[in-house]
Enzyme design. Structure first.
Site, PDB file in Angstrom:
ATOM      1  N   ASP A 124     -10.728   3.843   4.479  1.00 35.28           N
ATOM      2  CA  ASP A 124     -11.339   2.526   4.299  1.00 35.28           C
ATOM      3  C   ASP A 124     -12.861   2.600   4.278  1.00 35.28           C
ATOM      4  O   ASP A 124     -13.526   1.623   3.931  1.00 35.28           O
ATOM      5  CB  ASP A 124     -10.908   1.588   5.446  1.00 35.28           C
ATOM      6  CG  ASP A 124      -9.716   0.721   5.058  1.00 35.28           C
ATOM      7  OD1 ASP A 124      -9.561   0.434   3.849  1.00 35.28           O
ATOM      8  OD2 ASP A 124      -8.960   0.329   5.954  1.00 35.28           O
TER       9      ASP A 124
ATOM     10  N   GLN B  48      -4.352  -1.119   9.641  1.00 33.88           N
ATOM     11  CA  GLN B  48      -4.367  -2.458   9.054  1.00 33.88           C
ATOM     12  C   GLN B  48      -5.009  -3.462  10.015  1.00 33.88           C
ATOM     13  O   GLN B  48      -4.664  -3.518  11.195  1.00 33.88           O
ATOM     14  CB  GLN B  48      -2.931  -2.892   8.706  1.00 33.88           C
ATOM     15  CG  GLN B  48      -2.827  -4.234   8.021  1.00 33.88           C
ATOM     16  CD  GLN B  48      -3.450  -4.234   6.626  1.00 33.88           C
ATOM     17  OE1 GLN B  48      -3.345  -3.263   5.880  1.00 33.88           O
ATOM     18  NE2 GLN B  48      -4.127  -5.316   6.271  1.00 33.88           N
TER      19      GLN B  48
ATOM     20  N   LYS C 190       0.838  -1.204   0.000  1.00 37.45           N
ATOM     21  CA  LYS C 190       0.000   0.000   0.000  1.00 37.45           C
ATOM     22  C   LYS C 190       0.870   1.250   0.000  1.00 37.45           C
ATOM     23  O   LYS C 190       0.609   2.200  -0.738  1.00 37.45           O
ATOM     24  CB  LYS C 190      -0.935  -0.011   1.220  1.00 37.45           C
ATOM     25  CG  LYS C 190      -2.054  -1.047   1.089  1.00 37.45           C
ATOM     26  CD  LYS C 190      -2.846  -1.231   2.371  1.00 37.45           C
ATOM     27  CE  LYS C 190      -3.892  -2.338   2.203  1.00 37.45           C
ATOM     28  NZ  LYS C 190      -4.590  -2.665   3.458  1.00 37.45           N
TER      29      LYS C 190
END
Ligand code: NAD
Length: 291
Positions: free
Chosen positions: A118, A95, A51
């Site tokens: 997200d 994460q 990422k």
């Protein structure tokens, strides 16, 4: 047709790269994405490094911060509060999974909604359900893009189509069903308690599988000509002793004989998920500047 996630993701990245350049010219800085990883889970280490690298590749200021596995919840919350307050940070990604002892819900709820790249914060979930999407989870966005490519090729018309989403997680299934409904499909959301899944599959013009069980959806369940999006990532033993391979939730070899369009695993949804993380970072930056 095979929906080639790699090349479609490359198109998305090119769009983001241009947007990032425009943003930097106007505002004198690049959009910033901060990724927080707690602990040393090997898969998470690979995902977060990818990422960070993907962000830098399109000109986003990507920064990966690794916190030790012993980090306490209060310390992680303090780190998130600091990033929330930092004006150079546009997007924050924590994460998952988090180590035992850290409350996932409390942590995800602590991310400022306007930096919640997200799209997991209840504020953003509520906006999505209300038909006012702000930041939407990356994987369902990637799936919608794959479906759009199939629509552009004349395989399906989403408006009025019968769509089946299998799996009701907050990360994939639920937002996916919401996006399809907003695009005017008639949506069924199936899960582990659903009766007669094959019969539902046989009626679906669009089928999205997000189950996490290898090759569960059989080829003969697929409606001929349907669009099949396979979100699953499952590692199974390979033919060669001691080796493993990745497969999706759909029995690809069988399903591709009946589907009008199908995404493979690997090389389908996966590359799109990262591409939409970058698109969401740019979007978060633009929305914050616009206030
Ligand atoms: P999850 O475990 O949170 O949810 C799985 C869902 O599948 C549940 O809602 C459950 O009810 C349903 N389910 C389980 N067994 C079923 C069955 N036999 N029939 C019907 N429904 C069933 O999983 P998730 O986080 O949504 O992830 C699903 C899969 O997608 C996993 O393989 C994951 O690795 C993969 N994934 C891929 C990406 C990507 O970028 N490609 C992103 C996220 C998740």
């Amino acid at each position: 047709m095979i929906l080639d996630g790699k090349s479609i993701a490359e198109k998305v990245r090119a769009e983001v790269r241009e947007g990032v350049e425009r943003f930097a010219r106007r505002h004198g800085r690049a959009p910033g994405l901060d990724v927080l990883l707690v602990g040393e889970d090997p898969a998470s280490q690979v995902y977060t490094r990818n990422k960070e690298r993907a962000a830098r590749d399109v000109g986003i200021r990507g920064r990966l911060e690794v916190l030790p596995a012993e980090t306490r919840e209060a310390e992680l919350l303090a780190r998130i509060a600091a990033l929330n307050a930092d004006p150079s940070v546009d997007a924050i990604l924590v994460q998952l999974p988090l180590p035992a002892g850290i409350g996932e819900t409390r942590v995800l709820d602590a991310v400022a909604p306007d930096k919640d790249v997200d799209g997991f914060h209840p504020h953003n979930v509520g906006l999505l359900v209300s038909g006012r999407p702000a930041l939407v989870p990356c994987t369902p966005l990637g799936c919608m893009r794959l479906i759009a490519e199939a629509e552009a090729a004349g395989v399906v018309q989403v408006r009025g189509a019968r769509a089946l989403v299998i799996g009701r997680s907050n990360i994939v299934g639920k937002p996916m069903a919401q996006l399809l409904q907003s695009a005017h499909a008639t949506v069924t959301l199936a899960h582990s308690h659903t009766r007669d899944l094959p019969a539902l599959c046989r009626e679906a013009d669009i089928l999205v599988a997000a189950i996490g069980r290898p090759e569960t959806i059989r080829g003969e369940w697929i409606k001929p000509g349907a669009v099949v999006i396979d979100v699953g990532i499952n590692r199974i033993p390979a033919a060669e002793e001691g080796k493993t391979r990745l497969v999706g939730d759909v029995a690809f070899a069988e399903a591709k004989e009946r589907a009008g369009a199908i995404s493979p695993v690997p090389g389908g949804v996966g590359p799109l998920t990262i591409a939409y993380l970058l698109a969401n970072t740019l979007r978060a930056a633009e929305q914050r500047i616009a206030g």
